[in-house]
Each structure stands twice: as C-alpha cells, then as structure tokens.
Design a protein around this motif. Structure first.
Motif, mmCIF file in Angstrom:
data_model
loop_
_atom_site.group_PDB
_atom_site.id
_atom_site.type_symbol
_atom_site.label_atom_id
_atom_site.label_comp_id
_atom_site.label_asym_id
_atom_site.label_seq_id
_atom_site.Cartn_x
_atom_site.Cartn_y
_atom_site.Cartn_z
ATOM 1 N N GLU A 120 0.654 -1.365 0.456
ATOM 2 C CA GLU A 120 -0.015 0.265 -0.213
ATOM 3 C C GLU A 120 0.893 0.940 0.127
ATOM 4 O O GLU A 120 0.215 2.356 -0.248
ATOM 5 N N ASN A 121 2.093 0.939 0.015
ATOM 6 C CA ASN A 121 3.334 2.447 0.655
ATOM 7 C C ASN A 121 3.121 2.854 1.342
ATOM 8 O O ASN A 121 2.748 3.928 1.345
ATOM 9 N N VAL A 122 2.867 2.127 2.155
ATOM 10 C CA VAL A 122 2.314 3.337 4.224
ATOM 11 C C VAL A 122 3.603 2.263 4.517
ATOM 12 O O VAL A 122 3.862 1.021 4.195
ATOM 13 N N PHE A 123 4.713 3.433 5.538
ATOM 14 C CA PHE A 123 5.813 2.688 5.934
ATOM 15 C C PHE A 123 5.749 2.976 7.497
ATOM 16 O O PHE A 123 4.933 4.316 7.935
ATOM 17 N N ASN A 124 5.988 2.837 8.325
ATOM 18 C CA ASN A 124 6.441 2.164 10.126
ATOM 19 C C ASN A 124 6.975 4.145 10.694
ATOM 20 O O ASN A 124 7.456 4.239 9.541
ATOM 21 N N GLY A 125 6.322 4.783 11.149
ATOM 22 C CA GLY A 125 6.160 5.896 11.248
ATOM 23 C C GLY A 125 5.304 6.791 10.803
ATOM 24 O O GLY A 125 5.560 8.040 10.820
ATOM 25 N N ASP A 126 4.628 6.694 9.806
ATOM 26 C CA ASP A 126 4.238 7.334 8.472
ATOM 27 C C ASP A 126 2.351 8.071 8.833
ATOM 28 O O ASP A 126 1.909 7.128 9.922
ATOM 29 N N ARG A 127 2.263 8.745 9.233
ATOM 30 C CA ARG A 127 0.881 9.672 9.942
ATOM 31 C C ARG A 127 0.424 9.779 8.637
ATOM 32 O O ARG A 127 0.546 10.475 8.009
ATOM 33 N N GLY A 128 -1.332 9.977 9.511
ATOM 34 C CA GLY A 128 -2.126 9.966 8.778
ATOM 35 C C GLY A 128 -3.283 9.922 9.072
ATOM 36 O O GLY A 128 -3.400 10.598 10.543
ATOM 37 N N GLU A 129 -3.951 10.743 8.461
ATOM 38 C CA GLU A 129 -5.868 11.014 8.972
ATOM 39 C C GLU A 129 -7.046 9.614 9.044
ATOM 40 O O GLU A 129 -6.819 9.948 7.043
ATOM 41 N N ILE A 130 -7.299 9.253 9.702
ATOM 42 C CA ILE A 130 -9.083 8.909 8.890
ATOM 43 C C ILE A 130 -10.259 9.686 8.286
ATOM 44 O O ILE A 130 -9.966 10.432 9.001
ATOM 45 N N VAL A 131 -9.987 9.234 6.806
ATOM 46 C CA VAL A 131 -10.936 10.452 6.987
ATOM 47 C C VAL A 131 -12.347 10.075 6.073
ATOM 48 O O VAL A 131 -13.465 10.368 5.745
ATOM 49 N N ALA A 132 -12.476 8.341 6.195
ATOM 50 C CA ALA A 132 -13.324 8.278 6.324
ATOM 51 C C ALA A 132 -14.117 6.704 7.043
ATOM 52 O O ALA A 132 -13.086 5.804 7.616
ATOM 53 N N ILE A 133 -14.926 5.925 7.951
ATOM 54 C CA ILE A 133 -15.375 4.601 8.199
ATOM 55 C C ILE A 133 -16.404 4.282 7.733
ATOM 56 O O ILE A 133 -18.064 5.610 7.371
ATOM 57 N N LEU A 134 -16.398 3.318 7.078
ATOM 58 C CA LEU A 134 -17.381 1.958 6.372
ATOM 59 C C LEU A 134 -17.652 1.339 7.491
ATOM 60 O O LEU A 134 -17.108 0.283 7.761
ATOM 61 N N TYR A 135 -18.998 1.504 7.669
ATOM 62 C CA TYR A 135 -19.379 -0.180 8.414
ATOM 63 C C TYR A 135 -19.746 -1.122 7.902
ATOM 64 O O TYR A 135 -20.140 -1.181 6.410
ATOM 65 N N ALA A 136 -20.247 -2.304 7.759
ATOM 66 C CA ALA A 136 -20.304 -3.437 7.540
ATOM 67 C C ALA A 136 -21.396 -3.632 6.895
ATOM 68 O O ALA A 136 -21.421 -4.298 5.953
ATOM 69 N N LYS A 137 -21.952 -3.345 7.069
ATOM 70 C CA LYS A 137 -23.285 -3.086 6.220
ATOM 71 C C LYS A 137 -23.449 -2.052 5.243
ATOM 72 O O LYS A 137 -24.556 -2.696 3.940
ATOM 73 N N GLU A 138 -22.591 -1.056 4.876
ATOM 74 C CA GLU A 138 -22.339 -0.402 3.745
ATOM 75 C C GLU A 138 -21.658 -0.907 2.517
ATOM 76 O O GLU A 138 -20.716 -0.650 1.629
ATOM 77 N N THR A 139 -20.744 -2.004 3.008
ATOM 78 C CA THR A 139 -19.348 -2.275 2.303
ATOM 79 C C THR A 139 -20.399 -4.029 1.761
ATOM 80 O O THR A 139 -20.504 -4.276 2.137
ATOM 81 N N THR A 140 -19.391 -3.634 0.108
ATOM 82 C CA THR A 140 -19.964 -4.970 -0.595
ATOM 83 C C THR A 140 -19.058 -6.867 0.441
ATOM 84 O O THR A 140 -19.579 -7.903 0.247
ATOM 85 N N GLU A 141 -17.744 -5.997 1.041
ATOM 86 C CA GLU A 141 -16.992 -7.517 1.829
ATOM 87 C C GLU A 141 -17.539 -7.750 2.664
ATOM 88 O O GLU A 141 -17.524 -8.037 4.024
ATOM 89 N N LYS A 142 -18.884 -6.690 3.525
ATOM 90 C CA LYS A 142 -20.121 -7.144 4.707
ATOM 91 C C LYS A 142 -18.725 -7.034 6.195
ATOM 92 O O LYS A 142 -18.610 -7.523 7.162
#
Length: 200
Positions: A120-142
C-alpha cells in the motif's frame, strides 16, 4: 542543522544535553522553547493546557506533536493519546467511530502506521488522518473499514488490519525520529527514568 532557525535555543539545549549538563537558564522563557515544572500526576493537565493554547493560536492537531518515551502509566503514550483525542476529536453526534479493543477510532483522528506495508506504500512511522469510516452493512465485503489519508494517499483498512494503526496525537520519541513539527510537547518525568538517557 537545517531544522531550526539560526540562534535556536533548541540547538544549544541539544548540545548541552550531549555534553551532560543542563543549562542554568532552562526555565527562562525563550522564543522557541518553554519549560514548565510539574509532577507526574500533573502531566496530563499540563499537556492539555499547552495543546489547547496552541490550538487557540491556530495550530491544527497535525502541527502539534506530543512525544513520550514509554507507553504505560499516567504520563505514558496510551493515556496521553486517549486524553488528546478528547481534546482534538471528541465524540460528537454524527461523527462516525468504531471501537477496537481499548481504543475508539473516529473520523478525523490522526493515526500512526505501526508496520511497513509496501503493497500500500505506507511505512512504519507514517502519519495519516482517518477520512472515512465505513460500517459493515455499507461495504460489499460486509466488514467495518477505515480509510486513512497519508498526505493524499488513501489506504483502506479492514478490521483485521486495525492493529497496524494507533493514535498519533502522542507518539514515541523513537517513532518520531526524522519528522518535523511546528510544535513539540515533551513531558520529561521521573517515571520515565529507565528511558531517560542522553541519546533519547
């Protein structure tokens, strides 16, 4: 040294630490350095006040980094992260969140990647921001999912991968190596004793 301005008292402090002594004017107010004396049980309150003051001056949570050398205890990374999440990104009606073990991940949280994930091109120590949260009922993967933006690179995490993330409001000093922040808040207290070495 390129990370501080010329005449920086941070550089002077670093040199004196390296040479094994504390400057006599450590408590003097300087343009780029403040020292506040407090006990271990006052650390959370002191950190809260300093961070709140910085925020009222217009700094975002991304620009304020609290650093600590240990995870456990009242002045440890875990406790400080819980408190700082309450300050910077409190629970609010309509704000999405997912509990995971002892933590709650919320939309808008600052998070830290804990392992290398070259795929995914992310590495130990990288900082990010949670921009979305998807609940199981909303995702195709459940499955519940978090979407984290690392400077524009968006990575989706299934619940089994949440262990790759932790809150980043307070980070270990080791994880912050190589990073730059406009404001750093660093408690230095007695119960960190076994970690308090010159190189740290």
């Amino acid at each position: 040294i390129y990370r501080q301005a010329e005449g920086s008292s941070i550089i002077e402090l670093a040199h004196s630490m390296k040479d094994g002594y504390l400057p006599t004017d450590i408590t003097a107010k300087k343009p780029d350095l403040r020292f506040f004396s407090c006990q271990t049980n006052q650390v959370k309150q002191a950190v809260w006040q300093i961070c709140e003051n910085a925020r009222t001056k217009g700094y975002s949570p991304r620009e304020i980094q609290v650093l600590a050398p240990i995870y456990r205890g009242g002045a440890g990374i875990i406790e400080l992260n819980t408190m700082l999440q309450t300050l910077f990104n409190p629970a609010k009606e309509g704000r999405r969140e997912i509990p995971f073990g002892d933590v709650i991940f919320r939309k808008g949280d600052m998070v830290l990647q804990l392992v290398n994930n070259a795929e995914e091109n992310v590495f130990n120590g990288d900082r990010g921001e949670i921009v979305a949260i998807l609940y199981a009922k909303e995702t195709t993967e459940k499955k519940d999912q978090l979407v984290v933006s690392f400077d524009g690179l968006e990575v989706t995490y299934d619940k089994k991968d949440f262990t790759q993330l932790t809150h980043a409001y307070c980070s270990s000093i080791h994880k912050a190596q190589g990073s730059e922040f406009p404001i750093v808040v660093m408690p230095v207290v007695g119960n960190y004793q076994r970690m308090l070495r010159r190189n740290l």
